[in-house]
Design an enzyme around this catalytic site. Structure first.
Site: not given
Ligand code: NAD
Length: 357
Positions: A141, A192, A224, A248, A252
């Site tokens: 980001y 990852k 994943d 992020d 959620d």
């Protein structure tokens, strides 16, 4: 010494939910003679309307002077089409990075009273208590270079950079290990590392840190798989630590395990424990101004503020118990309403929490 809390209501439902959270903080402040003082500023769309930027120098200065910040949420359709450089979210990213609020704590707790509100089976989620520790000021980001460029063949290409320096990984890792020590003593680091070098380093640093915390069990999981495990068997997790983008998304998903995003608080802390406290949800423009938003996530953010920035852990427990009590009483805003419960408005919910205190 008195503490100062900066109030940033923001946009959409922000002012409605922050008003209720402030009622609760006022009540705690008064009953405990805590001497908390307030300052007030603007962030997001309201700030763009007034000063042309989503975060003004004045608000940033107030933020630097305060011990904690209470934020509603920013953004809305009114500002969706404006120049990307001054969108409401930019104000949020800027205040986080200027204040070095690198540690985002997002608990996902399922109140037993709301087990029916989750879309997952009650046996999968009941008793759920996860803490997601998300790195907030680095990663893709913020990484440079970034942008949209035109290639030699005339085609446009979007690009971002995923970067993490060792010190950034180390400080968020420490935070996760310290948090785990006070809870279930398990940290799952999500990366990852099979594809992204930045997260190969992430994994290495987590392993190195783990030697300093022999009482905490460290495991690693690819993002994943973590997404899958969160909906398959979420109770296997205690503390999850991960980078900005993965955090992020996963937080959620974890939010929905608990039934409503309207229940979930968050804290974003710097290295000294100063922090910004806000609900996990956005400004919900679809229900703004109707008096039906759930203020509990913001009220629970006040509890986190009392615990992490104001050094008043007993008051934090009082607020959390008051929230549990109003749920026991069957009071529900529309988002968590089920048959047989009593539907209440935003302000009625805030008043009920104050009464329960
Ligand atoms: P959102 O979280 O605002 O809303 C998603 C859904 O959840 C909506 O149906 C909304 O009505 C509902 N909801 C959210 N909070 C609720 C509450 N307290 N009580 C009851 N229902 C609630 O997400 P979105 O719709 O994707 O985004 C709306 C705006 O918020 C956008 O401008 C977005 O950029 C912004 N946003 C801001 C933040 C922030 O300030 N931290 C975070 C996410 C989104």
């Amino acid at each position: 010494m008195s503490k100062t809390v900066l109030i940033l209501p923001g946009d959409g439902i922000g002012p409605e939910i922050v008003a209720e959270a402030k009622k609760v903080l006022d009540a705690i402040n008064k009953s405990g003679s805590l001497g908390i003082e307030y300052s007030h500023g603007k962030l997001g769309g309201g700030s763009i309307d007034e000063c042309g930027v989503p975060l003004s120098d004045e608000t940033l200065a107030l933020a630097r002077e305060s011990d904690a910040i209470l934020l509603g949420a920013v953004g809305g359709p009114k500002w969706d089409q404006i120049d990307a450089a001054i969108r409401p979210e930019k104000g949020l990213l800027k205040i986080r990075s200027e204040l070095e609020l690198f540690a985002n704590l997002r608990p996902a707790i399922l109140y037993p009273q709301l087990a029916e509100a989750s879309t997952l089976k009650p046996e999968v989620v009941s008793g759920l208590d996860i803490l997601i520790v998300r790195e907030l000021t680095g990663g893709i980001y913020f990484g440079q270079p970034r942008g949209i460029r035109t290639l030699e063949n005339g085609e446009r290409q979007g690009y971002n950079t995923y970067v993490y320096a060792e010190h950034e990984i180390e400080r968020i890792g420490r935070n996760a290990f310290e948090m785990a020590r006070k809870r279930g003593k398990k940290v799952c680091s999500v990366d990852k590392a099979n594809v992204l070098e930045a997260t190969v380093l992430w994994r290495e640093v987590m392993d190195r840190l783990s030697a300093e915390y022999p009482d905490v069990e460290l495991s690693h999981m690819y993002v994943d798989n973590a997404a899958m495990q969160l909906v398959r068997a979420p109770k296997q997790f205690d503390v999850i630590v991960t980078g900005n983008m993965f955090g992020d998304i996963l937080s959620d998903a974890a939010a929905m395990l608990t039934g409503s995003i309207g229940m979930l608080p968050s804290a974003s802390l710097d290295k000294n424990g100063c922090g910004m406290y806000e609900p996990c949800h956005g400004s919900a423009p679809d229900i703004a101004g109707q008096g039906i938003a759930n203020p509990l996530a913001t009220i629970l953010s006040v509890a986190m503020m009392l615990r992490y920035s104001l050094d008043m852990p007993e008051a934090a427990v009082q607020v959390e118990e008051a929230v549990s009590k109003v749920l026991d009483q069957g009071l529900r805003t529309a988002d968590i309403y089920t048959d047989g419960m009593q539907k209440v408005s935003t302000s009625e919910m805030g008043d009920a929490v104050v009464a329960a205190l």
